[in-house]
Design a protein around this motif. Structure first.
Motif, PDB file in Angstrom:
ATOM      1  N   LEU A 156       0.775  -1.137  -0.084  1.00  0.00           N
ATOM      2  CA  LEU A 156      -0.156  -0.005   0.074  1.00  0.00           C
ATOM      3  C   LEU A 156       0.863   1.314  -0.020  1.00  0.00           C
ATOM      4  CD1 LEU A 156      -2.866  -1.007   2.669  1.00  0.00           C
ATOM      5  CD2 LEU A 156      -3.143  -0.737  -0.112  1.00  0.00           C
ATOM      6  N   ALA A 157       1.969   1.315   0.869  1.00  0.00           N
ATOM      7  CA  ALA A 157       3.036   2.310   0.727  1.00  0.00           C
ATOM      8  C   ALA A 157       3.503   2.681  -0.789  1.00  0.00           C
ATOM      9  CB  ALA A 157       4.159   2.137   1.469  1.00  0.00           C
ATOM     10  N   ARG A 158       3.979   1.475  -1.479  1.00  0.00           N
ATOM     11  CA  ARG A 158       4.231   1.575  -2.868  1.00  0.00           C
ATOM     12  C   ARG A 158       3.296   2.159  -3.651  1.00  0.00           C
ATOM     13  NH1 ARG A 158       5.716  -3.892  -2.039  1.00  0.00           N
ATOM     14  NH2 ARG A 158       7.910  -4.074  -1.488  1.00  0.00           N
ATOM     15  N   ILE A 159       1.991   1.725  -3.541  1.00  0.00           N
ATOM     16  CA  ILE A 159       0.857   2.307  -4.485  1.00  0.00           C
ATOM     17  C   ILE A 159       0.718   3.769  -3.917  1.00  0.00           C
ATOM     18  CG2 ILE A 159      -1.843   2.384  -4.519  1.00  0.00           C
ATOM     19  CD1 ILE A 159      -1.485  -0.675  -4.445  1.00  0.00           C
ATOM     20  N   GLY A 160       0.826   4.194  -2.851  1.00  0.00           N
ATOM     21  CA  GLY A 160       0.704   5.684  -2.423  1.00  0.00           C
ATOM     22  C   GLY A 160       1.757   6.618  -3.194  1.00  0.00           C
ATOM     23  N   ARG A 161       3.005   5.961  -3.196  1.00  0.00           N
ATOM     24  CA  ARG A 161       4.046   6.573  -3.993  1.00  0.00           C
ATOM     25  C   ARG A 161       3.807   6.996  -5.422  1.00  0.00           C
ATOM     26  NH1 ARG A 161       9.513   3.639  -4.261  1.00  0.00           N
ATOM     27  NH2 ARG A 161       8.297   1.952  -5.304  1.00  0.00           N
ATOM     28  N   VAL A 162       3.111   5.746  -6.104  1.00  0.00           N
ATOM     29  CA  VAL A 162       2.957   5.781  -7.441  1.00  0.00           C
ATOM     30  C   VAL A 162       1.757   6.853  -7.855  1.00  0.00           C
ATOM     31  CG1 VAL A 162       2.001   4.521  -9.351  1.00  0.00           C
ATOM     32  CG2 VAL A 162       3.654   3.471  -7.776  1.00  0.00           C
ATOM     33  N   ALA A 163       0.823   6.975  -6.908  1.00  0.00           N
ATOM     34  CA  ALA A 163      -0.129   7.885  -7.038  1.00  0.00           C
ATOM     35  C   ALA A 163       0.490   9.396  -6.584  1.00  0.00           C
ATOM     36  CB  ALA A 163      -1.106   7.861  -5.737  1.00  0.00           C
ATOM     37  N   GLU A 164       1.364   9.391  -6.073  1.00  0.00           N
ATOM     38  CA  GLU A 164       1.903  10.885  -5.686  1.00  0.00           C
ATOM     39  C   GLU A 164       2.863  11.248  -7.046  1.00  0.00           C
ATOM     40  OE1 GLU A 164       3.301  13.784  -2.539  1.00  0.00           O
ATOM     41  OE2 GLU A 164       2.473  12.008  -2.028  1.00  0.00           O
ATOM     42  N   ASN A 165       3.476  10.181  -7.576  1.00  0.00           N
ATOM     43  CA  ASN A 165       4.451  10.260  -8.547  1.00  0.00           C
ATOM     44  C   ASN A 165       3.857  10.798  -9.826  1.00  0.00           C
ATOM     45  OD1 ASN A 165       7.132   8.063  -7.648  1.00  0.00           O
ATOM     46  ND2 ASN A 165       6.512   9.766  -6.730  1.00  0.00           N
ATOM     47  N   LYS A 166       2.871   9.833 -10.231  1.00  0.00           N
ATOM     48  CA  LYS A 166       2.232   9.850 -11.568  1.00  0.00           C
ATOM     49  C   LYS A 166       1.073  10.499 -11.626  1.00  0.00           C
ATOM     50  CE  LYS A 166       4.549   5.506 -13.042  1.00  0.00           C
ATOM     51  NZ  LYS A 166       4.326   4.263 -13.491  1.00  0.00           N
ATOM     52  N   ALA A 167       0.265  10.581 -10.809  1.00  0.00           N
ATOM     53  CA  ALA A 167      -1.376  11.019 -10.685  1.00  0.00           C
ATOM     54  C   ALA A 167      -1.039  12.678 -10.195  1.00  0.00           C
ATOM     55  CB  ALA A 167      -2.105  10.392  -9.765  1.00  0.00           C
TER      56      ALA A 167
END
Length: 386
Positions: A156-167
Motif C-alpha cells: 500500500l505504501a508503494r501504491i501511495g508513492r505511485v499515486a504521488e509520482n504519476k497522478a
C-alpha cells in the motif's frame, strides 16, 4: 467512539445522508534524519506522528466515487471506469490517484464498488509533515479492505508513492508513505529504499525524558513544483556522470572522484546525499548503543548539509534550528522536502517551553514570520478506527 470520530461520522452523514461503512486513518510523519535520500535509493529514518488524516467511507452499489472533505465545499464525482492522471487535479488527485495506481499496477478492480468518501485531517498542509502521504495511506487502507484486495502495508505504501509520482506529479520516494503505513509508537522506521526492507528502531523518548518539537516555519512548499524537482534532476545527472544508476551506489570514499568529474553545484548535491546516507546509518547505530541524547551532532550536521550543500532550507528554518540548540535542544534540523515547511528539535521535556519561546523570540527579532510550534509523539501507522 471518540469525540473526533463522532464528528467525522456526523459530517459524513450530513454530506451523504447515510452512515459510513467505516473510518480509516493514517498519520503524517516527521523524518528524524535522511533527507532527499529516498529517491536516490538510500536510507531514511522517519516516524509516524500523532496527527492524522481520516477517511470516512461508505459503499455504493454503482461504480461512482463521490469525494468531499471538511476543508473544501465542493463535491468531486468520478467513475472508477474513467480514472486517469489527466483527469485529476488538486487535493482529489491524492485520493483518486490511489485507486488509479492500484489498477495501473495490475490489480483487478472490475468488481470494485463505488464509494462515498469524506476526508478530515489535523496534519498541517505545507508544513513538511507529509499531509499528502497521510491522505494516500488512509484511503489506500480503506480501499484495500472494502475491495477485498489483501495487500500488505508495504504494498500500500508503494501504491501511495505511485499515486504521488504519476497522478499528482511529485517525484518523491517511498519515505513518506512507508512512515505513514509502518509507524509504531516510540519507534522510527529504518527503511532501505533500495531493497525496501524496513524495521522499527526504538527511540526511548519517554524513558529518556525527551520530546520532539516541530517548528513550522509557515513558509509553505509544494513538492510538485519548484526546487524539489530540480534537486531530483541534479541527483540523477550526478549519478549518470559518475557511471552509476543511483547515488546509493557511491560512498564517501568516492567523493574525491566526484569532485573531479562534476561541476561544483552538482558535486555539492551529490555530497549531501552521500553524507546523509551515512548519517542515517550512524544515527541507527547511535540510537542502539548510546540512545537518543547522543544524536544531536548528527542532526546538526544534517541541517548544515541541507543548508549549504543541498540548499533547500529557508531563513526561518535555519534560525529556528540555531535558536533551538542555543536554548537547550539536543539537536535540530529541517525535516521534509524543504523550501519551507518545518524544522524539528530534540528537546529535554523540562526545556520544551523555554526552547519554543526562544525560537519564537529569535524569529520575531529577525523580522521573520511567526512559527507554529508544537510537540509530536511517534505513533501508530495507518489503521481502521471504526
Amino acid at each position: 467512539m471518540t469525540d473526533h470520530l463522532a464528528s467525522v461520522t456526523a459530517a459524513f452523514e450530513a454530506a451523504y445522508g447515510h452512515s459510513p461503512t467505516g473510518i480509516w486513518s493514517a498519520p503524517g510523519r516527521v523524518n528524524l534524519i535522511g533527507e532527499h535520500t529516498d529517491y536516490n535509493n538510500g536510507y531514511v529514518l522517519p516516524f509516524a506522528i500523532d496527527r492524522r488524516t481520516w477517511a470516512a467511507v461508505g459503499v455504493r452499489e454503482d461504480r461512482t466515487v463521490r469525494l468531499r472533505s471538511t476543508f473544501a465545499d465542493e463535491e468531486i464525482v468520478a467513475s472508477l471506469d474513467a480514472l486517469s492522471p489527466d483527469t485529476m487535479d488538486g487535493w482529489s488527485a491524492y485520493v483518486l490517484g490511489v485507486a488509479w495506481a492500484m489498477a495501473d499496477s495490475g490489480i483487478d478492480l472490475s468488481g470494485a464498488t463505488g464509494l462515498d468518501i469524506l476526508i478530515d485531517s489535523d496534519v498541517p498542509v505545507g508544513a513538511g509533515l507529509s499531509s499528502s502521504a497521510a491522505l494516500e495511506c488512509a484511503v489506500g487502507k480503506a480501499f484495500d479492505e472494502l475491495w477485498g484486495l489483501g495487500l500488505d502495508k508495504l504494498a500500500l505504501a508503494r501504491i501511495g508513492r505511485v499515486a504521488e509520482n504519476k497522478a499528482v506529479g511529485a517525484p518523491t520516494g517511498l519515505l513518506d508513505q512507508a512512515a505513514s503505513m509502518l509507524g509504531e509508537e516510540d519507534h522510527v522506521v529504518f527503511l532501505d529504499c533500495d531493497t525496501e526492507d524496513a524495521r522499527p528502531v526504538a527511540l526511548h523518548l519517554r524513558e529518556e525524558g525527551l520530546q520532539i518539537l516541530v517548528m513550522n516555519s509557515n513558509v509553505e512548499h509544494e513538492h510538485a513544483t519548484g526546487g524539489y524537482g530540480d534537486r531530483f534532476a541534479s541527483c540523477a545527472n550526478g549519478a549518470t556522470a559518475l557511471g552509476v544508476t543511483t547515488l546509493r551506489e557511491i560512498g564517501q570514499a568516492d567523493l574525491a572522484r566526484a569532485e573531479e568529474v562534476l561541476d561544483e553545484e552538482t558535486y555539492r548535491r551529490v555530497r549531501h546525499v552521500v553524507t546523509e546516507n551515512q548519517r542515517v546509518l550512524d544515527t541507527v547505530d547511535t540510537l542502539g548503543k548510546a540512545g537518543p541524547r547522543a544524536i544531536g551532532e548528527l542532526m546538526g550536521a544534517s541541517q548544515a548539509s541541507m543548508r549549504d550543500d543541498f540548499e533547500i532550507t529557508v531563513p526561518e528554518i535555519d534560525l529556528a534550528s540555531e535558536a533551538a540548540v542555543a536554548a537547550g535542544a539536543i539537536g535540530a534540523r529541517m525535516t521534509g522536502g524543504g523550501f519551507g515547511g518545518s524544522s524539528i528539535a530534540l528537546v529535554p521535556a523540562d526545556k520544551t517551553d523555554a526552547v519554543a519561546a526562544a525560537v519564537t523570540t529569535a524569529l520575531a527579532d529577525a523580522g521573520l514570520r511567526e512559527p507554529t510550534i508544537f510537540t509530536v509523539t511517534p505513533s501508530q501507522g495507518a489503521r481502521r478506527d471504526i
